[in-house]
Motif scaffolding. Structure first.
Motif: not given
Length: 384
Positions: A139, A162, A164, A166, A189-190, A193, A195-197, A216
């Motif tokens: 992650r 996995e 993310v 940001t 990016h999305t 797969g 995850s964008t924040v 998290r």
């Protein structure tokens, strides 16, 4: 004349190459703290994925330095600038009539609690540590959606992580490539797969990260939030420093015997190629030659299987013209102001960026309608 270049990045090696190409026949020494001078952009690309090793990203083959009569001192640090030379880590004074500081920069670390434990990516050692963390299923949080952050996110997904990503900005890189293309790039990016924040990181407390008010857990956190110029030697020597070593148009610092190039110098406008240009200007100054003609700044990035290039200043554009379709790369976006191209950014279309650069440098007027029509050759537009 004796010239010592401090730093073996692209700016330092480019300075050495330009000096020899310009006919410099004096003593030339390049001092590098690393194993040998290597290229930095692959650190977030092929070197990070393991597709290339360190020798494959060397800036020059070992024999090049001998052929150019350049004394290369690897694994050596300059500890001080002295009158008449530089002092090495063992106390040796290396004499020099001119010194070129190419000391580069370090990764920026924002004042976030715990951020000293996050990964950064400025050196091969950084990349080695990060690669070990990018194992399948890990992650990974990438902080910063700019060039480095996006490339790391793209490769981390390819390695089975996995991810993310940001960034406090909705569309990172909008100032460099325009809002439309920046939004398209961020959407990739999305699609892959990730995850964008849209948020800043509040803390990195051990394994837990406070992100957008939620704690998290990540196995690895990577910071890609910019660069801090390395100016310690310059500051200790009393050179003028203000967000980088202050230089004039010939790369000369506040001490006329010392020049500065690359990330450590404040005058930069661009990325990898700008460091090359710095080196060419520094060499011209030392040689007493005319400086090279200026050209529009350019950079590139690779992500999610696409090659992206940009040239010029998109922020200076009053309007944009799209050539091709965002639904079907290759395509390009041209920034216009008063009938002139001032910038361009392209996906999988290097020819468009090369043409744009010539339009910018030569101030060639263009017809927006013809520029947007892919059936009209860019070569014909270059004729005005």
């Amino acid at each position: 004349m004796r010239v010592v270049i401090v730093g073996g990045g692209i700016a330092g090696v480019s300075t050495a190459a330009a000096l020899r190409a310009g006919g410099f026949d004096g003593d030339l020494t390049l001092v590098d703290a690393g194993e040998f001078p290597y290229d930095r952009p692959p650190l977030s690309k092929d070197y990070l994925t393991g597709a290339k090793d360190l020798e494959q990203i060397a800036l020059r083959p070992p024999q090049w330095y001998d052929k150019q009569s350049i004394r290369l001192l690897n694994r050596v640090r300059v500890t001080a600038l002295r009158s008449g030379g530089v002092e090495l880590q063992d106390g040796t004074l290396l004499p020099a009539d001119r010194v070129v500081l190419a000391t580069g920069g370090g990764a920026a670390r924002p004042p976030i609690p715990g951020c000293e434990r996050a990964h950064v990516l400025r050196t091969a050692e950084d990349a080695d540590r990060l690669r070990a963390a990018l194992r399948p299923g890990a992650r990974v949080l990438v902080v910063g959606g700019g060039l480095i952050g996006a490339e790391v996110a793209s490769n981390a997904v390819d390695l089975g992580c996995e991810v993310v990503l940001t960034d406090p900005v909705a569309t990172p890189l909008a100032a460099a490539v325009g809002v439309e293309l920046a939004a398209w790039l961020h959407r990739q990016h999305t699609t892959r797969g990730i995850s964008t924040v849209q948020a800043g990181v509040e803390s990195l407390d051990g394994a837990e990260t406070a992100l957008a008010g939620v704690r998290r857990v990540f196995d690895a956190v990577v910071l890609g939030v910019g660069m801090v110029p390395e100016t310690a030697l310059a500051e200790a020597a009393g050179l003028k420093v203000d967000r980088g070593i202050v230089v004039d148009g010939g790369q000369v610092t506040s001490n006329p015997a010392i020049l500065a190039v690359g990330d450590s110098a404040r005058s930069r406008d661009g990325h990898w190629e700008a460091a090359q240009h710095d080196g060419a200007r520094a060499a011209a100054t030392i040689l007493g030659a005319p400086p090279p003609m200026p050209t529009a700044p350019w950079f590139w990035t690779d992500r999610h299987g696409h090659h992206v290039e940009a040239v010029g200043h998109m922020a200076a554009a009053g309007r944009t013209v799209v050539r091709g379709s965002f639904d079907d790369p290759a395509f390009s976006v041209f920034g216009l102001c008063d009938g002139l191209v001032v910038a361009a950014a392209a996906v999988d279309d290097s020819n468009a960026v090369r043409a744009a650069r010539r339009m910018i440098d030569r101030r060639i007027p263009v017809d927006p309608a013809r520029l947007s029509d892919p059936s009209v050759s860019l070569r014909s537009l270059l004729r005005g």
